[in-house]
Scaffold this active site. Structure first.
Site, short mmCIF file in Angstrom:
data_model
loop_
_atom_site.label_atom_id
_atom_site.label_comp_id
_atom_site.label_asym_id
_atom_site.label_seq_id
_atom_site.Cartn_x
_atom_site.Cartn_y
_atom_site.Cartn_z
N GLY A 332 -12.38 26.20 16.00
CA GLY A 332 -11.31 25.72 15.74
C GLY A 332 -10.38 26.22 16.55
O GLY A 332 -10.53 27.23 17.50
N SER A 333 -9.05 25.90 16.33
CA SER A 333 -7.97 26.67 16.69
C SER A 333 -6.86 26.78 15.93
O SER A 333 -6.78 25.86 15.01
CB SER A 333 -7.69 25.48 18.03
OG SER A 333 -7.18 24.25 17.83
N GLY A 334 -5.99 27.44 16.30
CA GLY A 334 -4.78 27.91 15.48
C GLY A 334 -3.70 27.82 16.15
O GLY A 334 -3.73 27.61 17.30
N SER A 335 -2.44 28.29 15.83
CA SER A 335 -1.07 28.27 16.22
C SER A 335 -1.15 29.43 17.54
O SER A 335 -0.40 29.07 18.40
CB SER A 335 0.03 28.79 15.30
OG SER A 335 0.01 27.74 14.41
N PHE A 336 -2.02 30.47 17.31
CA PHE A 336 -2.06 31.50 18.31
C PHE A 336 -3.23 31.58 19.32
O PHE A 336 -3.34 32.68 19.72
CB PHE A 336 -1.42 32.69 17.78
CG PHE A 336 0.05 32.87 17.36
CD1 PHE A 336 1.09 32.89 17.92
CD2 PHE A 336 0.13 32.64 15.84
CE1 PHE A 336 2.39 32.70 17.64
CE2 PHE A 336 1.53 32.73 15.43
CZ PHE A 336 2.24 32.59 16.04
N GLY A 337 -3.99 30.49 19.00
CA GLY A 337 -5.26 30.82 20.09
C GLY A 337 -6.49 29.80 19.35
O GLY A 337 -6.11 29.23 18.44
N VAL A 339 -10.92 30.06 18.10
CA VAL A 339 -11.86 30.45 17.26
C VAL A 339 -13.31 30.16 17.83
O VAL A 339 -13.47 29.12 17.94
CB VAL A 339 -11.71 30.40 15.96
CG1 VAL A 339 -12.80 31.31 15.35
CG2 VAL A 339 -10.37 30.89 15.45
N LYS A 354 -11.42 35.58 17.61
CA LYS A 354 -10.42 34.81 17.62
C LYS A 354 -9.60 35.18 18.82
O LYS A 354 -9.40 36.36 18.83
CB LYS A 354 -9.46 34.90 16.51
CG LYS A 354 -8.20 34.35 16.45
CD LYS A 354 -7.32 34.78 15.23
CE LYS A 354 -6.03 34.12 15.17
NZ LYS A 354 -5.18 34.30 13.96
N ASP A 461 -0.88 30.86 2.15
CA ASP A 461 -2.15 30.39 1.83
C ASP A 461 -3.35 31.19 2.22
O ASP A 461 -3.34 32.11 2.72
CB ASP A 461 -2.41 29.05 2.47
CG ASP A 461 -1.17 27.94 2.21
OD1 ASP A 461 -0.70 28.20 1.21
OD2 ASP A 461 -1.09 27.27 2.87
#
Length: 496
Positions: A332-337, A339, A354, A461
């Site tokens: 998956g991916s997040g705001s800063f990179g 995974v 990550k 969260d």
């Protein structure tokens, strides 16, 4: 003298509606700089007291009593520094006694102040205590209110004190105890309450009138109170005792003593119970402190365990583990990179990698914050960070990554809300006991973060993941390390 005054000042004469001549005090009297005494009592004078009288600096005696003067007392009279007697009784004066008068006259020692039978109002100013040599004070039959000034106790030369026929209230001040030379005291027809001060027994009083107030309690039996012909206490419905000639009811000493003892007993019981309660509370705190210290010591030890035992990984190691950060390993991916799933070393340990996108604003700071926040966190219900990597990639650019334990069974959301589209649909179910167990584990992890880890974490969260299918152990990540579908909501966890 009034006739002479009228003849010398035609402009000072007037007439009322009946044609009766009215005589006023001419303001030109203030020009008589050498006048030492001005006695105009009993002359039916009308109008107001001229403020110009304050210009007569050598004036010793001012007697305007028994007239029909009205209006306020001029504050300029405080300029008469040599004034010994100010006599204004039986007029129609109104307003309050100016503080300037009492302050100005105090410097020389005025001995008599008499404003009896006027319409003066307000409280008696505290500045009356400045009149150190005052021996005669009469403010009776006016409309004064409030408390009797405690500063009267400073007028230690007082021999005659008349405060009757006013609206004074509350108790007779204890400060009057200093007036040991008092000969006559009249406090009658006021709204005074409380008991009769016992110090009045020791005064050389020749006249004492306390009647028509709201005084209560026992009347003293010593001193002047032995002579009923000079003591008046009638009209105080709650007074008792005293000599027989006062005709007061007897005090119910037994009932009073019983009530007093009951009151003291209640206070004693309350003190004892409070002391016992405080003792048990102290005992509880004292016994619980060692347990809390041991718990904190254990948790702090757990927080610091393995701090220096993290494995060292290079960019090449992570590149190989993720098959060159291929899309097939992308979780998956997040705001800063992004995974990735990776396999490390010969033992083929599965990890979560990550990789931060350093082109995004704030990404380097996010890496530093996550490392500081997570490097010392150790709890069985919190995901474990294995190591971090800060290096250079194959293109010579900065490379930063965090390596976590791998969660093989997905997120808790997938277990609570399964999709019925495959062969594993029936296996992704949780019983009531398992759900309760998960709640307890979540609470345990939160309690650790909030209260027991030496670094306080402010998080948003939480993302629960299932560690093993049915061993009922759940791990959580705070948002600084959230992966898979859930965006990073906290970019700068607070460490304190």
């Amino acid at each position: 003298m009034a006739t002479a005054l009228a003849r010398s000042r035609r402009g000072s004469q007037g007439a009322d509606s009946k044609g009766t001549a009215q005589i006023i005090i001419p303001s030109s009297l203030g020009k008589l700089q050498n006048l030492e005494g001005l006695l105009l009592h009993g002359n039916r004078l009308t109008g107001e007291i001229p403020p110009s009288l304050g210009n007569i600096s050598v004036l010793n005696v001012l007697d305007l009593s028994y007239n029909h003067l009205e209006g306020p007392i001029p504050s300029t009279l405080g300029q008469c520094k040599h004034l010994l007697k100010l006599i204004l009784f039986k007029n129609n004066l109104n307003g309050s006694i100016p503080k300037q008068v009492l302050t100005g006259l105090s410097s020389l020692s005025i001995v008599k102040l008499d404003v009896f039978m006027n319409s003066l109002t307000g409280p008696l100013p505290l500045e009356v205590g400045n009149l150190k040599n005052l021996w005669y004070l009469d403010v009776s039959q006016n409309k004064f209110n409030g408390e009797i000034p405690i500063t009267l106790g400073s007028c230690m030369s007082l021999k005659f004190l008349y405060l009757d026929h006013n609206f004074f209230e509350r108790e007779i001040p204890m400060n009057l105890k200093a007036l040991e030379g008092l000969s006559e005291l009249d406090l009658s027809r006021n709204n005074l309450s409380g008991s009769i001060p016992k110090y009045l027994q020791s005064f050389p009083l020749e006249y004492l009138n306390l009647s028509l107030n709201n005084l209560e309690g026992e009347v003293p039996n010593g001193g002047i109170f032995r002579n009923s012909s000079v003591v008046f206490v009638g009209g105080n419905k709650k007074l008792c005792g005293g000599i027989i000639e006062l005709h007061l009811p007897k005090c119910n000493t037994k009932r009073s003593m019983k009530r007093e003892r009951s009151f003291h007993l209640k206070i004693l019981i309350a003190i004892i119970f409070s002391a016992v309660g405080c003792f048990f509370l102290f005992l509880l705190v004292w016994t619980s402190c060692p347990m809390m210290r041991r718990a904190k010591k254990t948790l702090s030890s757990a927080c610091s365990t393995d701090e220096f035992n993290m494995i060292k990984l290079s960019y090449e190691d992570l590149f190989k583990a993720t098959n060159g950060f291929s899309e097939t390993n992308l979780i998956g991916s997040g705001s800063f990179g992004c995974v990735y799933k990776g396999v490390l070393g010969q033992d083929e340990t599965i990890v979560t990698v990550k990789v931060l996108n350093l082109q995004q604003r704030g990404a380097p700071k996010s890496f530093k914050v996550e490392c500081n926040a997570l490097r010392n966190i150790r709890h069985r219900n919190l995901v474990k960070i294995l190591t971090s990597c800060s290096s250079i990639d194959s293109k010579g650019d900065d490379f930063k990554a965090l390596v976590y334990e791998f969660m093989p069974n997905g997120s808790l959301e997938q277990w609570l809300h399964p999709r019925f589209d495959g062969e594993h649909s029936q296996s992704r179910t949780l019983s009531l006991v398992q759900r309760i167990t998960i709640l307890v584990d979540v609470a345990s992890a939160l309690e650790y973060l909030h209260h027991y880890c030496h670094a306080r974490i402010v998080h948003c969260d939480l993302k629960p993941n299932i560690w093993s299918s049915w061993d009922k152990i759940m791990r959580m990540r705070n948002e600084a390390s959230t992966i898979i579908q859930l965006p990073i909501l906290i970019k700068d966890p607070v460490i304190s």
